[in-house]
Scaffold this active site. Structure first.
Site, PDB file in Angstrom:
ATOM      1  N   ILE A 162       0.893   3.819  -5.424  1.00  0.00           N
ATOM      2  CA  ILE A 162      -0.068   3.181  -6.335  1.00  0.00           C
ATOM      3  C   ILE A 162      -1.096   2.381  -5.529  1.00  0.00           C
ATOM      4  O   ILE A 162      -2.291   2.428  -5.805  1.00  0.00           O
ATOM      5  CB  ILE A 162       0.659   2.278  -7.354  1.00  0.00           C
TER       6      ILE A 162
ATOM      7  N   LEU B   1       0.855  -1.196   0.000  1.00  0.00           N
ATOM      8  CA  LEU B   1       0.000   0.000   0.000  1.00  0.00           C
ATOM      9  C   LEU B   1       0.891   1.246   0.000  1.00  0.00           C
ATOM     10  O   LEU B   1       1.008   1.960   0.987  1.00  0.00           O
ATOM     11  CB  LEU B   1      -0.941   0.008   1.215  1.00  0.00           C
TER      12      LEU B   1
ATOM     13  N   ASP C  53      -0.007  -8.391 -15.276  1.00  0.00           N
ATOM     14  CA  ASP C  53       0.641  -7.447 -16.204  1.00  0.00           C
ATOM     15  C   ASP C  53       2.153  -7.659 -16.210  1.00  0.00           C
ATOM     16  O   ASP C  53       2.842  -7.125 -17.072  1.00  0.00           O
ATOM     17  CB  ASP C  53       0.320  -6.004 -15.778  1.00  0.00           C
TER      18      ASP C  53
ATOM     19  N   GLY D 270       2.768  -5.289  -9.895  1.00  0.00           N
ATOM     20  CA  GLY D 270       4.037  -4.873  -9.274  1.00  0.00           C
ATOM     21  C   GLY D 270       5.211  -5.383 -10.082  1.00  0.00           C
ATOM     22  O   GLY D 270       5.634  -4.740 -11.050  1.00  0.00           O
ATOM     23  N   ARG D 271       5.727  -6.540  -9.684  1.00  0.00           N
ATOM     24  CA  ARG D 271       6.798  -7.178 -10.444  1.00  0.00           C
ATOM     25  C   ARG D 271       6.539  -8.678 -10.486  1.00  0.00           C
ATOM     26  O   ARG D 271       6.068  -9.269  -9.516  1.00  0.00           O
ATOM     27  CB  ARG D 271       8.157  -6.925  -9.777  1.00  0.00           C
TER      28      ARG D 271
ATOM     29  N   HIS E 168       2.807  -6.199 -19.850  1.00  0.00           N
ATOM     30  CA  HIS E 168       3.436  -5.134 -19.033  1.00  0.00           C
ATOM     31  C   HIS E 168       3.125  -3.746 -19.607  1.00  0.00           C
ATOM     32  O   HIS E 168       4.032  -3.035 -20.054  1.00  0.00           O
ATOM     33  CB  HIS E 168       4.954  -5.354 -18.915  1.00  0.00           C
ATOM     34  N   VAL E 169       1.835  -3.396 -19.556  1.00  0.00           N
ATOM     35  CA  VAL E 169       1.400  -2.103 -20.103  1.00  0.00           C
ATOM     36  C   VAL E 169       0.917  -1.161 -19.001  1.00  0.00           C
ATOM     37  O   VAL E 169       0.248  -0.173 -19.269  1.00  0.00           O
ATOM     38  CB  VAL E 169       0.276  -2.302 -21.155  1.00  0.00           C
ATOM     39  N   GLY E 170       1.268  -1.478 -17.755  1.00  0.00           N
ATOM     40  CA  GLY E 170       0.760  -0.722 -16.596  1.00  0.00           C
ATOM     41  C   GLY E 170       0.789   0.783 -16.778  1.00  0.00           C
ATOM     42  O   GLY E 170      -0.203   1.465 -16.517  1.00  0.00           O
TER      43      GLY E 170
ATOM     44  N   GLU F 116      10.231 -11.626 -18.277  1.00  0.00           N
ATOM     45  CA  GLU F 116       9.676 -10.879 -19.417  1.00  0.00           C
ATOM     46  C   GLU F 116      10.707 -10.728 -20.537  1.00  0.00           C
ATOM     47  O   GLU F 116      11.892 -10.586 -20.243  1.00  0.00           O
ATOM     48  CB  GLU F 116       9.224  -9.493 -18.926  1.00  0.00           C
TER      49      GLU F 116
END
Ligand code: A2R
Length: 314
Positions: free
Chosen positions: A157, A154, A257, A232-233, A280-282, A262
């Site tokens: 984001i 938290l 995402d 996140g990752r 991965h288009v966050g 990757e």
């Protein structure tokens, strides 16, 4: 006055390239026929690195740049920069926090909507001509309102996601290492939170401290109605355990995402019907990427003009 030399190992957003060209001498390493020769010849001139994460910035690279002062990273996540190595050499590292919060939050909510309400699959159903041929798309098993969301991470984001989740009629809890002064329930352990919620949203940074925090045990605790969303990752989730949990119904579905390796996404994830997979288009909109690029340039400019980076991480 000579302009500070900035090394760019790999191509970055045009805002960064143009901004650096205007203010600095920009060394485009990727265009060099022999990058090693460029580093050997020009290494001592380099005062800054601008990086988008395609090439790792680590001790061996920094050692070839004995006068480097600052590494400006494009993105809020900076796991491709060895901050420890930078610290040891007195090098400042900056990232681009804040300017992408809304975009990544929207991506998280979009993933959740697509995962819970199967909107992407329903759309594919229509496009495949199945509506007139086979009748209405089947009812989705679950719905958005009333979900109990647990946010792992938290931060900037995460707090935006919490606000959006409340508007969708969900209750919010969170797990960080430290409790915050926020109106959401705090869980001192991730496992405790996973037992209590049906929706786990991952928005912690990558790196060793968060590696595989979401493992088989956490997924088991999330349970058969559980939905996992990760913006996140990829390294935070044990991908092999996730595939198994999705395959066996240990959890209901996942919207992702980010991935461990990757841009390679395991075929098992692609083959599963209970996944929604984004590449991965966050933060990947033109306005947001421009704002991130501008913050990279502003960090460099402020450093060379005033000796103060705008958004340092170390
Ligand atoms: O743990 P705390 O109290 O430092 O809270 C941070 C939390 N966090 C963790 N929570 C549990 N276990 C950990 N090992 C751990 N490490 C960090 O993640 C904090 O509340 C949150 C990160 O928030 P911010 O630093 O504000 O980052 P922001 O801008 O929200 O971006 C988060 C990540 C990026 O690093 C990218 O990977 C991705 O979202 O875009």
């Amino acid at each position: 006055m000579t302009r500070p030399t900035v090394l760019m190992p790999a191509p970055m957003h045009e805002v960064v390239i143009e901004g650096c060209d205007e203010r600095f001498e920009l060394l485009r390493l990727w265009e060099a026929a022999d990058p090693d020769a460029v580093l050997a010849a020009r290494g001592p001139d380099v005062l800054a690195i601008a990086t988008g994460g395609q090439r790792r910035v680590d001790g061996p690279l920094l050692d070839r740049l004995p006068n480097v002062q600052i590494v400006a990273n494009f993105g809020v996540g900076y796991d491709s920069v060895d901050v420890h190595a930078a610290n040891e050499r007195g090098v400042v590292v900056t990232n681009t926090p804040g300017v992408l919060d809304d975009e990544v939050t929207d991506t998280a909510m979009g993933l959740l909507l697509m995962t819970v309400r199967e909107l992407n699959r329903a759309e594919q159903y229509l496009r495949a001509g199945k509506w007139p041929a086979e009748g209405p798309y089947p009812l989705t098993k679950s719905t958005m309102a009333g979900r109990r969301v647990g946010i792992l991470g938290l931060g900037r984001i995460g707090e935006e996601i919490a606000r959006r989740a409340e508007i969708f009629g969900m209750t919010v809890g969170y797990h960080n290492r430290n409790q915050k002064d926020v109106p959401y329930r705090y869980y001192p352990t991730l496992l405790e939170m996973a037992r209590d919620v049906d929706t786990l949203v991952v928005v912690v940074p990558g790196g060793a401290a968060t590696h595989h925090l979401v493992d088989a045990e956490v997924l088991e605790a999330l349970g058969p109605d559980g939905v996992l969303v990760n913006v996140g990752r990829g390294t935070v989730v044990d991908e092999a355990a996730l595939i198994e949990a999705l395959r066996t119904g240990t959890i209901q579905a996942a919207g992702l995402d980010v991935y461990e390796n990757e841009p390679n996404v395991p075929q098992e994830l692609i083959d599963l019907e209970n996944t929604v997979l984004l590449p991965h288009v966050g933060s990947a909109s033109e306005p947001t990427r421009r704002a991130m690029g501008q913050l990279v340039v502003d960090n460099l400019e402020n450093w060379f003009a005033k000796g103060k980076p705008l958004t340092p991480v170390n």
